[in-house]
Motif scaffolding. Structure first.
Motif, PDB file in Angstrom:
ATOM      1  N   ALA A 224      -9.421  -0.776  -8.839  1.00 13.58           N
ATOM      2  CA  ALA A 224      -7.611  -0.937  -9.388  1.00 13.58           C
ATOM      3  C   ALA A 224      -7.322   0.168  -9.301  1.00 13.58           C
ATOM      4  O   ALA A 224      -6.281  -0.349  -8.578  1.00 13.58           O
ATOM      5  CB  ALA A 224      -8.107  -1.326 -10.593  1.00 13.58           C
ATOM      6  N   HIS A 225      -8.002   0.704  -8.110  1.00 11.84           N
ATOM      7  CA  HIS A 225      -7.155   2.251  -7.848  1.00 11.84           C
ATOM      8  C   HIS A 225      -6.513   1.926  -6.654  1.00 11.84           C
ATOM      9  O   HIS A 225      -5.656   2.801  -5.957  1.00 11.84           O
ATOM     10  CB  HIS A 225      -7.963   3.650  -8.188  1.00 11.84           C
ATOM     11  N   GLY A 226      -7.122   0.991  -6.058  1.00 17.33           N
ATOM     12  CA  GLY A 226      -6.102   0.750  -4.891  1.00 17.33           C
ATOM     13  C   GLY A 226      -5.398  -0.560  -5.014  1.00 17.33           C
ATOM     14  O   GLY A 226      -4.799  -0.507  -3.817  1.00 17.33           O
ATOM     15  N   TRP A 227      -5.056  -0.466  -5.948  1.00 16.15           N
ATOM     16  CA  TRP A 227      -3.341  -1.339  -5.819  1.00 16.15           C
ATOM     17  C   TRP A 227      -2.483  -0.052  -6.389  1.00 16.15           C
ATOM     18  O   TRP A 227      -1.248  -0.178  -6.432  1.00 16.15           O
ATOM     19  CB  TRP A 227      -3.541  -1.941  -7.248  1.00 16.15           C
TER      20      TRP A 227
ATOM     21  N   GLY B 163       1.049  -0.991  -0.346  1.00 11.54           N
ATOM     22  CA  GLY B 163      -0.082   0.087   0.478  1.00 11.54           C
ATOM     23  C   GLY B 163       0.792   1.400   0.485  1.00 11.54           C
ATOM     24  O   GLY B 163       1.947   0.766  -0.221  1.00 11.54           O
ATOM     25  N   GLY B 164      -0.208   1.968  -0.142  1.00 12.36           N
ATOM     26  CA  GLY B 164       0.638   4.461  -0.341  1.00 12.36           C
ATOM     27  C   GLY B 164      -0.439   4.727  -0.206  1.00 12.36           C
ATOM     28  O   GLY B 164      -1.583   4.251  -0.588  1.00 12.36           O
TER      29      GLY B 164
ATOM     30  N   LEU C 273      -6.880  12.859   6.245  1.00 13.63           N
ATOM     31  CA  LEU C 273      -7.461  13.151   7.115  1.00 13.63           C
ATOM     32  C   LEU C 273      -5.888  12.432   7.175  1.00 13.63           C
ATOM     33  O   LEU C 273      -5.581  12.061   8.900  1.00 13.63           O
ATOM     34  CB  LEU C 273      -8.168  11.648   7.860  1.00 13.63           C
ATOM     35  N   MET C 274      -4.687  11.435   6.492  1.00 14.03           N
ATOM     36  CA  MET C 274      -3.664  11.617   6.696  1.00 14.03           C
ATOM     37  C   MET C 274      -4.095  10.151   8.500  1.00 14.03           C
ATOM     38  O   MET C 274      -3.564   9.808   9.207  1.00 14.03           O
ATOM     39  CB  MET C 274      -2.919  12.762   7.774  1.00 14.03           C
ATOM     40  N   GLU C 275      -5.026   8.716   8.410  1.00 11.39           N
ATOM     41  CA  GLU C 275      -5.111   8.602   9.050  1.00 11.39           C
ATOM     42  C   GLU C 275      -4.082   7.350   9.551  1.00 11.39           C
ATOM     43  O   GLU C 275      -3.692   6.940   8.309  1.00 11.39           O
ATOM     44  CB  GLU C 275      -6.046   7.628   8.710  1.00 11.39           C
ATOM     45  N   PRO C 276      -4.034   6.771  10.154  1.00 11.26           N
ATOM     46  CA  PRO C 276      -2.512   5.589  10.265  1.00 11.26           C
ATOM     47  C   PRO C 276      -3.344   3.799  10.142  1.00 11.26           C
ATOM     48  O   PRO C 276      -2.369   4.027   9.029  1.00 11.26           O
ATOM     49  CB  PRO C 276      -3.045   5.569  11.860  1.00 11.26           C
ATOM     50  N   GLU C 277      -4.831   3.772   9.655  1.00  7.80           N
ATOM     51  CA  GLU C 277      -4.858   2.563   9.380  1.00  7.80           C
ATOM     52  C   GLU C 277      -5.008   2.202   7.819  1.00  7.80           C
ATOM     53  O   GLU C 277      -5.915   2.914   7.171  1.00  7.80           O
ATOM     54  CB  GLU C 277      -5.874   1.958   9.620  1.00  7.80           C
TER      55      GLU C 277
END
Length: 424
Positions: A295-298, A272-273, A284-288
């Motif tokens: 496909a954008h999730g790759w 991830g990135g 929101l710069m969340e930690p999780e």
């Protein structure tokens, strides 16, 4: 169709060509002051003139808006990549949600293997083709070593039969059956870079799935060149470069396909990135990590907008024309090139052999010519005469007429240049 080896006939084919107007939209190099005959679109496509406009637009926005260009440019940078999903999905036969652009080809194949190659004690082998493009060989070897496995025991190559230049589908299917339940992944080039052979991706995918193996395709020479139906075929993933038939510029961004059946599988590991994180919550710069659906999730990193700009210019040309018209011209002009080669050989001799399949369904915009009696001298001669071709060891010249910018008159003039050499 009954072809003729004459300038008048070639010009008549150009007059009937519905894509002929696009030739003027590309910049051609010159040799000795003359525009070249360009046969290496399978290595690097020519520059579309509108690509310069798209890059200049980004440069202007950068100068005038700086960081605000992410949100206030005419084509905002933060979602620039989303403009590719719809047109690219038509090119590769996918749903828009299954397509994204990011990184470069081999990087993307590594990232996709991180998800789809998860070897176990019993299921660990990878099937690929003999003498695959070097990048594919290296990425598979290094991935196997990354998992602490021995490439000699893990990588299974499908080989050509002795004396034959192309793979037989039945041999690939047979090898899948032979490896059986030990097979974890099939990763093959859908269009062989050396011979120009198009593989039966549909049936190879189906056979591998019979053994619960994942299937990925390297479409470097296929995307923008042949009809693809990745979603329908059920391929698990695919990646392609954009700088060959899609004319996006040297070393440019890669496209990726991940079948929607995997989008909601939280058991699949992915690297991830920030840019793959939930778009609505990204700042929101969340930690999780919460990947985007589809496909954008790759994706991992902020996209290189200056690289995407010429790619977008080219993709929009594909959207204007459509793959059906490109394929129709591809088949006709490749057949005409084949005719010219055979005519010249019959007129003046020439010890060469076309090793690309004769069946139009098994080839695309490429003829690979094996030079039995000529070798490198012919390649050097053609290049000096302004015919830009590709040399592959030990003695193959690859000729790729590209529908967007290659003319039938080019085919005729190439034949005359070749004839002049052979007569000497």
């Amino acid at each position: 169709m009954k072809f003729e080896n004459s300038l008048k006939y070639a010009q008549s084919l150009d007059a009937q060509d519905v894509l002929s107007k696009y030739r003027s939209e590309f910049n051609f190099p010159k040799v000795n002051g003359k525009q070249v005959i360009y046969f290496t679109g399978n290595s690097l496509g020519l520059q579309p003139k509108r690509a310069v406009e798209y890059v200049n637009e980004v440069m202007k926005d950068w100068a005038e808006l700086a960081v605000e260009g992410h949100f206030y440019a005419d084509k905002p940078w933060w979602d620039y990549h989303e403009r590719f999903s719809e047109p690219l999905s038509k090119i590769v036969g996918a749903k828009p949600i299954e397509v994204t652009v990011m990184n470069t080809l081999t990087v993307n194949l590594h990232l996709l293997m991180a998800t789809f190659y998860r070897p176990t004690v019993k299921k660990f082998k990878i099937l690929c083709e003999e003498k695959a493009f070097p990048s594919d060989q290296y990425l598979i070897q290094t991935q196997v070593k990354f998992h602490g496995l021995d490439p000699k025991e893990t990588i299974v190559e499908v080989k050509r039969r002795p004396g034959e230049h192309n793979f037989r589908t039945e041999d690939i299917l047979s090898k899948i059956e032979e490896v059986g339940d030990e097979l974890a992944l099939v990763l093959i080039g859908g269009l062989n870079y050396y011979t120009g052979q198009v593989l039966d991706m549909k049936n190879i995918t189906k056979k591998a799935h019979d053994y619960q193996a994942y299937v990925g395709w390297d479409l470097a020479h296929a995307a923008g060149n042949i009809e693809l139906k990745l979603h329908e075929w059920g391929a698990d993933f695919a990646a392609w470069c954009s700088y060959k038939y899609m004319n996006s510029g040297p070393g440019n961004a890669s496209g990726c396909f991940i079948h929607e059946k995997h989008h909601n599988n939280k058991d699949l590991v992915r690297l991830g990135g920030w840019w793959g994180h939930n778009k609505e919550r990204r700042f929101l710069m969340e930690p999780e990590y919460e990947p985007i659906a589809g496909a954008h999730g790759w994706q991992i990193s902020n996209l290189p907008i200056l690289s995407l700009a010429p790619y977008l210019a080219s993709v929009e040309m594909f959207e204007e024309v459509g793959m059906e018209k490109l394929i129709a011209k591809r088949d006709l002009i490749t057949s005409y090139l084949e005719f010219i080669l055979k005519e010249i050989a019959s007129e003046v001799g020439g010890d060469f052999e076309i090793i690309t399949p004769e069946n139009p369904k098994e080839r695309a915009s490429q003829l690979s010519v094996l030079l039995h009696g000529e070798g490198r001298a012919l390649f050097d001669y053609l290049m000096k005469e302004g015919v830009i071709v590709d040399w592959r060891e030990p003695n193959v010249i690859r000729l790729a007429p590209v529908p967007f910018y290659t003319s039938f008159e080019d085919m005729y003039h190439f034949g005359q240049i070749l004839k002049k050499y052979l007569q000497k």
